[in-house]
Design a protein around this motif. Structure first.
Motif, PDB file in Angstrom:
ATOM      1  N   GLN A  93      -2.940  -2.553  -4.492  1.00  0.00           N
ATOM      2  CA  GLN A  93      -1.557  -3.402  -4.359  1.00  0.00           C
ATOM      3  C   GLN A  93      -1.179  -3.870  -5.655  1.00  0.00           C
ATOM      4  O   GLN A  93      -0.042  -3.801  -6.019  1.00  0.00           O
ATOM      5  CB  GLN A  93      -2.283  -4.607  -3.575  1.00  0.00           C
ATOM      6  N   GLU A  94      -2.142  -3.898  -6.546  1.00  0.00           N
ATOM      7  CA  GLU A  94      -1.300  -4.312  -8.124  1.00  0.00           C
ATOM      8  C   GLU A  94      -0.472  -2.936  -8.507  1.00  0.00           C
ATOM      9  O   GLU A  94       0.484  -3.201  -9.074  1.00  0.00           O
ATOM     10  CB  GLU A  94      -2.557  -4.594  -8.976  1.00  0.00           C
ATOM     11  N   GLN A  97      -7.371  -4.002  -3.756  1.00  0.00           N
ATOM     12  CA  GLN A  97      -6.753  -5.026  -4.923  1.00  0.00           C
ATOM     13  C   GLN A  97      -6.160  -3.958  -5.900  1.00  0.00           C
ATOM     14  O   GLN A  97      -4.777  -4.444  -6.320  1.00  0.00           O
ATOM     15  CB  GLN A  97      -7.774  -6.046  -5.376  1.00  0.00           C
ATOM     16  N   GLU A  98      -6.692  -3.072  -6.404  1.00  0.00           N
ATOM     17  CA  GLU A  98      -6.072  -2.324  -7.518  1.00  0.00           C
ATOM     18  C   GLU A  98      -4.913  -1.549  -6.941  1.00  0.00           C
ATOM     19  O   GLU A  98      -3.841  -1.478  -7.735  1.00  0.00           O
ATOM     20  CB  GLU A  98      -7.206  -1.401  -8.041  1.00  0.00           C
ATOM     21  N   SER A 155      -9.903   0.203  -5.648  1.00  0.00           N
ATOM     22  CA  SER A 155     -10.153  -0.849  -4.644  1.00  0.00           C
ATOM     23  C   SER A 155      -8.664  -1.197  -3.977  1.00  0.00           C
ATOM     24  O   SER A 155      -7.569  -0.864  -4.407  1.00  0.00           O
ATOM     25  CB  SER A 155     -10.812  -2.059  -5.214  1.00  0.00           C
ATOM     26  N   THR A 159       0.824  -1.066  -0.019  1.00  0.00           N
ATOM     27  CA  THR A 159      -0.029   0.074   0.104  1.00  0.00           C
ATOM     28  C   THR A 159       0.776   1.276   0.016  1.00  0.00           C
ATOM     29  O   THR A 159       2.058   1.237   0.210  1.00  0.00           O
ATOM     30  CB  THR A 159      -0.852   0.135   1.276  1.00  0.00           C
TER      31      THR A 159
END
Length: 608
Positions: free
Chosen positions: A430-431, A427-428, A425, A277
């Protein structure tokens, strides 16, 4: 631009002055000189061109004084000749000057009416003559400078040396940076801490309007109202500012190869590697959810970083962005209303137009966020929030590692804004963070292919004109690529959005025109391929920068290609900046150009 050094030493200072000036070469210059006191008499040695010319003159006419001033000049008023080189002097005073005295014509006319004789074409000479006239009337050196400074309009830094005053230097700052170095029985003035690093680790920065009186045992600082003030002294750890080329032929080459390290350092400052993050440092406290508009201003390469940031903030955070060249922003006078944030990007933190834009935004009531590489710079000190880049000193005039570190910070800020505004999000995030964290290792892979880029550069060096094409995030890189090639090799180059090709630039394409296409496999890749085929159909010499499959998918297997790693589209600018930099570097090197100090350019533009 330009460089100042002044030393009150215990022994002869001429060699130390020249050595310090070498550390300021990155600012750009076209002449240089030093002055010392020889038995109380002001004695100067100056030379047109590089410092080696000055060293040759000093070998013929050595100076032995224990107090002196030195300067590297980048011509603003008058040609870059020895007679226009600093220091400028009368029999009583010598002065070195960075910046521009905007009212010098008015002052020169007034001095001429009083019988003054001018020997140079420069604005600086009026400063020496004004102080000299005050001394002639019986004023002391301190009184003479105090009387003269209010008469000067413009942005400047000054250092004065006086005949018969073996224990005195005076410095002044208005708009252009000037620092004081504190030694043991020695004191110093310099354009920045880099110049002072070999002598001391204790530095104080003068603020606008300040002037300082130095002896070997004391330093007294006065503000614009001539009130004695105290400026904080910063401790600069020994050796942190020392710079050398290492095993590289040029500082630029060294700085290109430092990018995996410095970008990694910068990324680690803004992300939590464990959680994937963005974790902004405490001092970078920005509530992006409370902002409905972002205005970006910058100059040169930093401006192109801002264009890329515009795409990131708008796509990842849905935050509307306006971006201007700083010199246009300040005079366009945009209405800054509503809940906005002004973002300013500068390597040096001293860029005059960017600083003026910052002050305009703050006067309008908008908070200012600065992305800068020099945490003690004026832009950093005057901003509400500072997001530092950790590139370290960048000596080469053409920005490389500072640019990619700026991009790393800006992407981290955009990701943070996306989360704060509820657009991304977890998840986004983190990607994106994983992709950003992976950039340094991918940079290492790109640098390992430098030989391939060098081979392309040997052919590019024969060209007279070059086009760069890109779409989306790669459009700004096309602009940056063209700028780098122009800066270093003096080959005419232009960068275009690939979709603009058939709106004019396509008329330029023939078999002699190299066209460098930035073609990452992103959402506009097919559109870029279409533009590439239009170039190929007209006999253009295509140099494709893309991943291993890009050339084949574009139907250009036989064309020149620089192969890139496959990465997340968001981090493409950080990776693709490297072949753009290497291509310009090697083209200029093959052509025998001065890579680190291109003609007519300065590292830090501290005047309009």
């Amino acid at each position: 631009m330009c460089g100042i050094i002044a030393i009150l030493g215990k022994s002869a200072v001429a060699t130390a002055l020249v050595d310090a000036l070498k550390r300021l070469e990155y600012r750009g210059y076209d002449s240089a000189g030093v002055a010392t006191l020889e038995d109380g008499v002001l004695t100067r040695v100056r030379a047109e061109g590089k410092l080696r010319n000055l060293e040759a003159r000093l070998a013929e006419h050595p100076l032995h004084g224990h107090v002196g001033i030195g300067h590297t000049r980048w011509a603003t008023h008058g040609r870059p000749t020895e007679i226009n080189a600093h220091p400028h002097a009368t029999g009583r005073v010598a002065v070195v000057h960075n910046g521009i005295i905007e009212n010098f014509r008015e002052l020169r006319d007034a001095l001429a009416r009083e019988g003054a004789v001018f020997h140079t074409q420069t604005d600086t000479e009026v400063v020496a003559l004004l102080v000299d006239h005050a001394l002639e009337r019986g004023l002391s050196p301190v009184e003479a400078v105090c009387e003269t400074l209010p008469r000067l309009k413009g942005a400047f830094a000054l250092a004065f040396l006086f005949a018969g005053e073996e224990d005195l230097l005076i410095g002044a700052r208005q708009g252009a940076p000037l620092a004081i170095g504190f030694g043991d029985g020695e004191n110093y003035l310099g354009s920045d801490a880099l110049a002072l690093a070999p002598f001391t680790d204790r530095i104080a920065y003068l603020e606008d309007g300040d002037w300082a009186v130095l002896s070997r045992s004391a330093v007294t600082v006065y503000d614009a109202g001539n009130r004695e003030v105290t400026r904080p002294v910063s401790l600069i750890p020994a050796g942190t500012l020392l710079a050398d080329k290492g095993n590289y032929s040029h500082f630029m080459a060294k700085e290109i190869h430092e990018q995996p390290e410095v970008v990694g350092r910068t990324v680690a400052h803004y992300v939590d590697l464990a959680t994937g993050t963005v974790r902004l440092p405490e001092e970078v406290a920005i509530d992006f959810a409370a902002i409905d508009r972002l205005a970006i201003a910058a100059c040169g390469t930093a401006y192109y970083a801002g264009i890329i940031a515009k795409y990131w903030f708008e796509q990842l955070a849905r935050l509307p962005v306006e971006i201007d060249v700083a010199s246009e922003f300040r005079y366009r006078e945009p209405p800054l209303t509503g809940r906005g944030l002004a973002l300013f990007i500068s390597q040096s933190g001293e860029t005059a137009d960017t600083l003026a834009s910052l002050r305009y935004a703050k006067a309008a009531g908008w908070p200012a966020l600065a992305v800068v590489n020099v945490a003690t710079s004026t832009i950093a000190r005057e901003s509400d929030v500072v997001a530092p880049t950790l590139a370290g000193p960048e000596i080469g005039v053409a920005s490389t590692k500072a640019f990619t570190c700026q991009l790393a910070v800006l992407l981290a800020l955009a990701i943070h804004a996306g989360r704060a505004r509820g657009v991304l999000s977890a998840q986004e995030e983190q990607e994106l963070v994983d992709a950003l964290v992976g950039v340094p290792s991918h940079m290492t892979k790109v640098l390992a292919r430098e030989t391939q880029v060098e081979q392309v550069a040997r052919d590019l060096a024969k060209a007279r004109d070059v086009l760069y094409l890109g779409r989306g995030l790669s459009y700004a890189l096309a602009l940056e690529g063209a700028l780098k090639l122009k800066e270093l090799s003096y080959i005419h180059a232009e960068g275009y959005a690939a979709g603009e090709l058939k709106h004019g630039p396509i008329a330029l394409i023939d078999e002699a025109m190299p066209v460098i296409v930035l073609a990452p496999r992103d959402k506009v890749f097919e559109k870029t391929v279409s533009n590439v085929q239009e170039v190929a159909a007209r006999g253009g010499r295509i140099i494709l920068i893309g991943d291993a499959h890009a050339a084949g998918e574009a139907g250009l297997a036989g064309e020149t290609a620089v192969v890139m790693p496959e990465v997340h589209p968001a981090v493409v600018p950080l990776l693709y900046a490297l072949p753009v930099q290497l291509l310009s570097y090697h083209t200029a090197r093959v052509m025998g150009k001065d890579v680190d100090q291109p003609r007519n350019l300065a590292k830090s533009v501290t005047v309009e």
